[in-house]
Design a protein around this motif. Structure first.
Motif, short mmCIF file in Angstrom:
data_model
loop_
_atom_site.label_atom_id
_atom_site.label_comp_id
_atom_site.label_asym_id
_atom_site.label_seq_id
_atom_site.Cartn_x
_atom_site.Cartn_y
_atom_site.Cartn_z
N ILE A 159 0.77 -1.16 0.16
CA ILE A 159 -0.16 -0.01 -0.06
C ILE A 159 0.94 1.42 -0.21
CG2 ILE A 159 -1.69 1.46 1.36
CD1 ILE A 159 -2.76 -1.36 2.23
N ALA A 160 2.01 1.21 0.82
CA ALA A 160 2.81 2.41 0.77
C ALA A 160 3.53 2.52 -0.44
CB ALA A 160 3.84 2.24 2.08
N TRP A 161 3.93 1.80 -1.04
CA TRP A 161 4.67 1.42 -2.19
C TRP A 161 3.69 2.13 -3.36
CZ3 TRP A 161 4.10 -1.01 -6.81
CH2 TRP A 161 5.06 -1.04 -7.79
N CYS A 162 2.56 1.58 -3.44
CA CYS A 162 1.51 2.28 -4.32
C CYS A 162 1.31 3.68 -4.30
CB CYS A 162 0.32 1.39 -4.40
SG CYS A 162 0.36 -0.41 -4.82
N THR A 163 1.18 4.15 -2.98
CA THR A 163 0.90 5.55 -2.76
C THR A 163 1.96 6.16 -3.45
OG1 THR A 163 -0.19 4.84 -0.79
CG2 THR A 163 0.67 7.31 -0.97
N GLU A 164 3.36 5.75 -3.12
CA GLU A 164 4.58 6.31 -3.97
C GLU A 164 4.43 6.31 -5.49
OE1 GLU A 164 8.54 5.92 -2.25
OE2 GLU A 164 7.56 4.89 -0.64
N VAL A 165 4.09 5.25 -5.89
CA VAL A 165 3.80 5.04 -7.67
C VAL A 165 2.94 6.22 -7.85
CG1 VAL A 165 3.08 3.58 -9.32
CG2 VAL A 165 4.46 2.78 -7.52
N GLU A 166 1.84 6.15 -7.20
CA GLU A 166 0.86 7.16 -7.52
C GLU A 166 1.49 8.48 -7.52
OE1 GLU A 166 -2.06 9.06 -4.50
OE2 GLU A 166 -3.02 7.03 -5.22
N GLY A 167 2.22 9.08 -6.60
CA GLY A 167 2.88 10.43 -6.88
C GLY A 167 3.97 10.42 -7.82
N PHE A 168 4.40 9.47 -8.47
CA PHE A 168 5.27 9.43 -9.57
C PHE A 168 4.28 9.58 -11.00
CE2 PHE A 168 8.84 7.78 -6.84
CZ PHE A 168 9.68 8.81 -7.27
N LEU A 169 3.29 8.91 -10.72
CA LEU A 169 2.30 8.87 -12.08
C LEU A 169 1.78 10.28 -12.21
CD1 LEU A 169 0.36 5.55 -11.50
CD2 LEU A 169 2.15 6.09 -13.24
N VAL A 170 1.35 10.89 -11.09
CA VAL A 170 1.02 12.53 -11.01
C VAL A 170 2.14 13.24 -11.47
CG1 VAL A 170 0.23 14.31 -9.88
CG2 VAL A 170 -0.62 12.06 -9.39
N ALA A 171 3.38 13.03 -11.35
CA ALA A 171 4.47 13.91 -11.75
C ALA A 171 4.76 13.59 -13.01
CB ALA A 171 5.61 13.66 -10.83
N GLY A 172 4.06 12.59 -13.74
CA GLY A 172 4.35 12.10 -15.22
C GLY A 172 3.35 12.64 -15.99
N GLY A 173 2.23 13.37 -15.28
CA GLY A 173 1.20 13.76 -16.07
C GLY A 173 -0.27 13.37 -15.90
N ALA A 174 -0.15 12.27 -15.05
CA ALA A 174 -1.49 11.92 -14.87
C ALA A 174 -2.21 12.81 -13.92
CB ALA A 174 -1.57 10.11 -14.20
N THR A 175 -3.70 12.73 -13.53
CA THR A 175 -4.52 13.42 -12.54
C THR A 175 -4.38 12.35 -11.54
OG1 THR A 175 -6.44 12.35 -13.16
CG2 THR A 175 -5.73 14.66 -14.01
N LEU A 176 -4.62 12.85 -10.24
CA LEU A 176 -4.63 11.96 -9.27
C LEU A 176 -5.51 10.99 -9.34
CD1 LEU A 176 -3.58 11.36 -6.34
CD2 LEU A 176 -5.17 12.95 -5.38
N HIS A 177 -6.92 10.97 -9.85
CA HIS A 177 -8.02 10.30 -10.26
C HIS A 177 -7.45 9.21 -11.21
CE1 HIS A 177 -11.85 8.80 -10.71
NE2 HIS A 177 -11.67 8.65 -11.63
N GLN A 178 -6.76 9.76 -12.20
CA GLN A 178 -6.25 8.64 -13.28
C GLN A 178 -5.16 7.84 -12.79
OE1 GLN A 178 -5.08 11.39 -16.03
NE2 GLN A 178 -6.59 11.28 -17.26
N ALA A 179 -4.46 8.19 -11.78
CA ALA A 179 -3.52 7.47 -11.15
C ALA A 179 -4.09 6.51 -10.10
CB ALA A 179 -2.42 8.39 -10.64
N GLN A 180 -4.87 6.91 -9.49
CA GLN A 180 -5.72 5.76 -8.46
C GLN A 180 -6.34 4.89 -9.24
OE1 GLN A 180 -7.54 8.74 -6.15
NE2 GLN A 180 -6.25 8.78 -4.75
N GLU A 181 -7.11 5.32 -10.40
CA GLU A 181 -8.01 4.33 -10.94
C GLU A 181 -7.09 3.38 -11.80
OE1 GLU A 181 -10.33 5.66 -14.70
OE2 GLU A 181 -11.69 5.50 -13.31
N HIS A 182 -5.87 3.76 -12.44
CA HIS A 182 -4.93 2.80 -13.08
C HIS A 182 -4.35 1.85 -11.94
CE1 HIS A 182 -2.45 1.44 -16.06
NE2 HIS A 182 -1.37 1.64 -15.23
N ILE A 183 -3.67 2.33 -11.08
CA ILE A 183 -3.38 1.38 -10.03
C ILE A 183 -4.37 0.40 -9.50
CG2 ILE A 183 -2.27 1.15 -7.69
CD1 ILE A 183 -0.95 3.96 -8.07
#
Length: 67
Positions: A16-40
């Motif tokens: 869970i902690a790892w996925c939360t970090e991945v989410e941050g990198f996805l957002v930094a890469g251009g995804a919205t927070l919602h898109q990052a969460q949905e993709h994960i």
């Protein structure tokens, strides 16, 4: 009768902690927070494999963004 709260095992907590970090990198890469969460959520099995394969959150995000 209420269910007792179940404690998560250490691997689950770490994932869970790892996925939360991945989410941050996805957002930094251009995804919205919602898109990052949905993709994960949609690809949790794939992300779980990457986690247990030892990829860093940044590496996993790069894999996701390049795919």
């Amino acid at each position: 009768m209420a269910k007792k709260n179940e404690e998560l095992d250490p691997d689950t907590v770490a994932l869970i902690a790892w996925c939360t970090e991945v989410e941050g990198f996805l957002v930094a890469g251009g995804a919205t927070l919602h898109q990052a969460q949905e993709h994960i959520e949609e690809e949790i099995d794939w992300f779980t494999d990457l986690f247990f394969d030892g990829l860093t959150p940044e590496q996993a995000a790069k894999e996701a963004l390049s795919g």
